[in-house]
Design an enzyme around this catalytic site. Structure first.
Site, short mmCIF file in Angstrom:
data_model
loop_
_atom_site.label_atom_id
_atom_site.label_comp_id
_atom_site.label_asym_id
_atom_site.label_seq_id
_atom_site.Cartn_x
_atom_site.Cartn_y
_atom_site.Cartn_z
N ASP A 112 0.84 -1.19 0.00
CA ASP A 112 0.00 0.00 0.00
C ASP A 112 0.88 1.25 0.00
OD1 ASP A 112 -2.62 1.43 0.56
OD2 ASP A 112 -1.52 1.96 2.38
N GLU A 138 1.77 -0.40 -5.01
CA GLU A 138 0.81 0.65 -5.35
C GLU A 138 1.66 1.89 -5.55
OE1 GLU A 138 -3.41 2.33 -3.70
OE2 GLU A 138 -1.77 2.26 -2.26
#
Length: 697
Positions: free
Chosen positions: A345, A382
Site C-alpha cells: 500500500d 501501489e
C-alpha cells in the site's frame, strides 16, 4: 505467574516474544526510552506481574522468563520523556502492544484513556494524561507458530501465467449461506470456495490487509467500521476477527489449503503508516515505545508528523530498526506463514528517504532485492502516495510489479467511446511500454486492472455516472471523483432490457480487453458474478451488505464468460508474454511480432493514430522470438476492439496452408467460425478475436 519464575537477561535476538520450549524471551526496540517494563496478565485480564526488562543491548531491551508457555498475555509500559515539542511521547500509564506480537486478543475499546495526552486540555497534546489505559487495551499473546506443513512448498507460479483475484478475507464469504464460520480464514479456504476459485481459473488470491488493524474513533462514533483494514497496528498478528477460534494456525491452514488447490496467497500490506494517526491519535504501541524513531516527524517542529500518506503519520523507514521490523515482518509471513507475495500500500512512501522525494534506490528497495527470502516472492507496488512527486507509475525497480491505474482509466474511457483514446488503448494492450519497457523490466510488471477495492465495482462502472457514498457519513464528499463510468442511460438499477443488455456487453468488452492484454491481469472479487455496491466507490467503512459479495444475485452468464476468457488466456501464450511486443520500427531483434491494421486491411499510419474519432483498434500478435512456451499450432492472433459502430474488417491474408478462425465475439457470447474470404463484419461495441489455424482438414 509464580514467584518462582525469575527474569534473567535473555537475548537481544530475535525481537518479540519467543517461546523456546522452556520459557519465553522478550525483546523490544526503543532508542529513547529510559526504562522498559513488561506486564503479564492472566486469562481474566488481571495484571499478575510488572517487571523491568533487565538488559539493553544497543537499543534492544530484553529479558527471559523460564516456565512461561504459549498463550501468556502481556504488554509493555515504556518510561521516558514526555516532551512532544522534541518528538518524545513516552507515557508509562499507557499499556502498549508489542509491535512483534504474533497474536492480539482483540481491539482497543475506545476511551479517552487511550490518548497519551489530556483530551480537551487547553494545550491539546502537550499535557500528559495519567489514566491507566490497560482496561481498554488488547493484550499481546505469546505464540508458538510451529505448524505441520506436510509437503507444502511455494508454488512459484510464473508471473506470465498468473491471474490475480483481489478479495476481502471476510467479505467474500459473509453472504454465502452454505459455509461454516463465514467471514473467517477457515471459510475462505473451505472446499466450496476452493472449488469455486479453482473452477474460475485464478492462480493467486490477493487479500486486503489481514494484519491486525484499528477501527478509527471517528468511524466507531458513527457506528461504522474500518472494513478494508488499512490502519495496521500489528505487523505480525493476523486480524482477530478473521479467526474463528483465535488460533493463528487457522491462517496457516488456509494457506496450505489454497496451495493444495494450486492457488497462491498474496497479502496487501500497510507499512507506510500505522493506525495511531497524528499527534491527536491514541497511544497504542509505536508512539509510546519510541515516537521519534518509529515515525517521520517534521524537522522544524517534531511535535507534528510528516503526512505523506494522508492518514496522519508516516513510518520512518530511514531508521534501521524500523526497516528491520518491516523486513522481519515480511520474512515471517513468507517463512512461517508460507505466503507467496505482497502488494504494498502507498509504496511510494517506502521509497522516500532522508526527508527527500521518491528514490528507486531507497534502502527499503535495496533491502528487499538483496534478501534471499524476499527476492523470490511476488512483489507488487501501489505506485503512489499524496506526498510531493508521489505518483511514480513505472519507476519502481525490478522485481516489483505495479498496479497500473492508467490501464484502468484508459479501458473505461475507450469503451465509453471518449475521443482520442485509441492510441492509449493500443499502449495498454501491449503492456504499457512507455511506463515499463526499461531497466530490463518485463511486460508482466504492469498489473492490469479494471477495478479494485477502492472505486466502483465493474457492475457499478456500467451502472452509475455518479458516486453514491452517503452511507459513509461524509455527505458524499469522499471517494474518487473521476470514475470514467457510464450508466448507459439510467442511474443505478433498472428493468430496461436494452440497458441491461448494453451493460452486459460493456462488461464483456472490458473483461475481454483485460484478458487479451499483455501484462498481469487482476480481477476484483465479485466482478465475475456482477456484484454491485450500489454506487458506493469508497466502501472502506461498510462492513455490511454494501461491501460483502452478493452471492444471491449471481450473474451466471457473465461468470461463464469470465471463466472462458481466463481459460482462453491460459490456452494462448501469445497473450501473456514477458517480452514486450514490437512493431518493425521498435523491434530489437529485427522480427516483427506486433501489427496494427486499419479496417480496410492496410497498416495503421501516424495520421490514422492521430484521428480523434478513431474508435476501432485492430491488433495482430505473432509469436515473439525467445518465447519458450508457445504452442506450435499457434502463430498469430488477430483481435479487434471496436467501440464504435459496426465495421467491415479485412483480415490479413493468412500464410499458405492456414486459415483464420473466429473464436470470440462479445456481441454474441462466442464464436467458432472459419473466415474463408478474409472479410468480416465486426459488430459495434464489441471485441472479436481470430486465431490462425494451421490445420486445413
Amino acid at each position: 505467574m509464580s514467584l518462582d519464575h525469575v527474569m534473567t537477561e535473555g537475548r537481544a535476538a530475535p525481537i518479540g516474544a519467543t517461546f523456546d520450549g522452556d520459557g519465553v524471551n522478550f525483546a523490544i526496540f526503543s532508542e529513547n526510552a529510559t526504562r522498559m517494563v513488561l506486564c503479564l496478565y492472566d486469562e481474566g485480564g488481571r495484571e499478575t506481574l510488572q517487571i523491568d526488562l533487565p538488559e539493553r543491548d544497543g537499543d534492544v531491551w530484553h529479558g527471559y522468563i523460564s516456565g512461561l508457555r504459549p498463550g501468556q498475555k502481556y504488554g509493555y509500559r515504556a518510561h521516558g520523556p514526555y516532551r512532544p515539542e522534541e518528538g518524545h511521547r513516552f507515557n508509562p500509564h499507557k499499556l502498549l502492544m508489542d509491535p512483534y506480537a504474533k497474536r492480539l486478543t482483540g481491539h482497543p475499546t475506545w476511551h479517552d484513556a487511550l490518548q497519551g495526552y489530556k483530551v480537551g486540555h487547553k494545550d491539546a497534546d502537550l499535557a500528559m494524561d495519567t489514566r491507566d489505559s490497560a482496561p481498554y487495551m488488547p493484550r499481546s499473546v505469546v505464540e508458538d507458530p510451529a505448524f505441520s506443513w506436510g509437503d507444502d512448498t511455494p508454488l512459484r507460479t510464473p508471473i506470465q501465467q498468473s491471474v490475480i483475484y483481489e478479495a476481502h478475507a471476510k467479505g467474500l464469504t459473509m453472504r454465502r449461506g452454505d459455509l461454516d464460520d463465514a467471514g473467517t480464514f477457515l471459510a475462505l479456504s473451505s472446499d466450496r470456495m476452493l472449488d469455486y476459485l479453482s473452477d474460475l481459473g485464478i492462480t493467486a488470491i490477493e487479500l486486503l490487509p489481514v494484519h491486525a488493524y484499528l477501527t478509527d474513533r471517528f468511524l466507531h462514533e458513527k457506528n461504522l467500521s474500518n472494513y478494508w483494514g488499512y490502519q495496521s497496528i500489528g505487523f505480525f498478528a493476523p486480524e482477530p476477527k478473521y479467526m474463528a477460534r483465535a488460533e493463528i494456525s487457522e491462517f496457516q491452514q488456509m494457506v496450505a489449503r489454497f496451495h493444495s488447490a494450486g492457488i497462491e496467497v498474496l497479502l496487501d500490506v500497510v507499512y507506510n503508516h500505522t493506525g495511531e494517526g497524528n499527534e491527536l491519535g491514541p497511544t497504542l504501541a509505536f508512539r509510546g515505545l519510541d515516537n521519534a524513531s518509529y515515525y517521520r516527524l517534521q524537522p522544524d517542529n517534531p511535535r507534528f508528523y510528516v503526512n505523506d500518506t494522508g492518514t496522519g503519520n508516516t513510518v520512518n523507514v530511514d531508521h534501521p530498526m524500523v526497516l528491520r521490523m518491516i523486513m522481519d515482518s515480511l520474512r515471517y509471513w513468507v517463512e512461517t506463514m508460507h505466503v507467496d507475495g505482497f502488494r504494498f500500500d502507498l509504496c511510494s512512501t517506502l521509497g522516500r528517504q532522508n526527508e527527500g522525494g521518491f528514490d528507486r534506490g531507497a534502502a527499503f528497495f535495496d533491502a528487499i532485492r538483496q534478501d534471499p527470502v524476499l527476492c523470490d516472492v511476488k512483489l507488487i507496488a501501489e505506485p503512489w502516495d499524496i506526498g510531493p512527486g508521489g505518483y511514480q507509475l513505472g519507476a519502481f525497480p525490478p522485481p516489483f510489479m505495479e498496479w497500473n491505474d492508467k490501464y484502468r482509466d484508459t479501458v473505461r474511457r475507450f469503451w465509453r467511446a471518449d475521443p482520442g483514446e485509441a492510441p492509449a488503448l493500443a499502449d495498454r494492450l501491449t503492456g504499457s511500454a512507455l511506463q515499463f519497457d526499461h531497466s530490463g523490466r518485463p511486460a508482466t510488471a504492469s498489473v492490469n486492472l479494471l477495478t479494485a477495492h477502492d472505486g466502483f465495482t465493474l457492475m457499478d462502472t456500467v451502472s452509475y455516472n455518479e458516486k453514491h457514498n452517503l452511507a459513509n457519513g461524509e455527505d458524499g464528499k469522499d471517494g474518487h471523483g473521476e470514475n470514467y463510468s457510464d450508466n448507459m442511460g439510467v442511474e443505478g438499477e433498472t428493468d430496461d432490457h436494452d440497458i441491461l443488455a448494453a451493460r452486459a456487453r460493456r462488461r464483456r468488452n472490458m473483461m475481454a480487453t483485460l484478458m487479451l492484454s499483455q501484462g498481469t491481469p487482476m480481477i476484483l472479487a465479485g466482478d465475475e458474478m456482477g456484484n454491485s455496491q450500489g454506487g458506493n466507490n469508497n466502501a472502506y467503512s461498510q462492513d455490511n451488505e454494501i461491501s460483502w459479495i452478493d452471492w444471491d444475485s449471481f450473474d451466471h452468464d457473465f461468470h461463464d464468460f469470465t471463466r472462458m476468457m481466463i481459460k482462453f488466456r491460459k490456452d494462448h501464450p501469445l497473450l501473456r508474454q514477458k517480452l514486450f511486443l514490437h512493431s518493425r520500427e521498435r523491434s530489437v531483434d529485427g522480427i516483427e511480432d506486433l501489427f496494427w491494421w486499419r479496417p480496410d486491411g492496410k497498416p495503421m499510419s501516424d495520421e490514422d493514430w492521430g484521428n480523434p474519432d478513431l474508435c476501432c483498434v485492430a491488433m495482430e500478435l505473432r509469436m515473439a522470438s525467445g518465447t519458450p512456451d508457445y504452442a506450435e499450432t499457434e502463430t498469430a492472433i488477430f483481435a479487434v476492439f471496436n467501440a464504435g459502430h459496426a465495421t467491415e474488417m479485412v483480415i490479413p491474408d493468412p500464410p499458405q496452408g492456414t486459415h483464420w478462425v473466429w473464436r470470440i465475439d462479445t456481441s454474441r457470447h462466442g464464436k467458432h467460425t472459419d473466415v474463408p474470404d478474409g472479410r468480416v463484419t465486426i459488430s459495434g461495441a464489441s471485441v472479436s478475436v481470430f486465431l490462425l489455424d494451421i490445420h486445413t482438414g
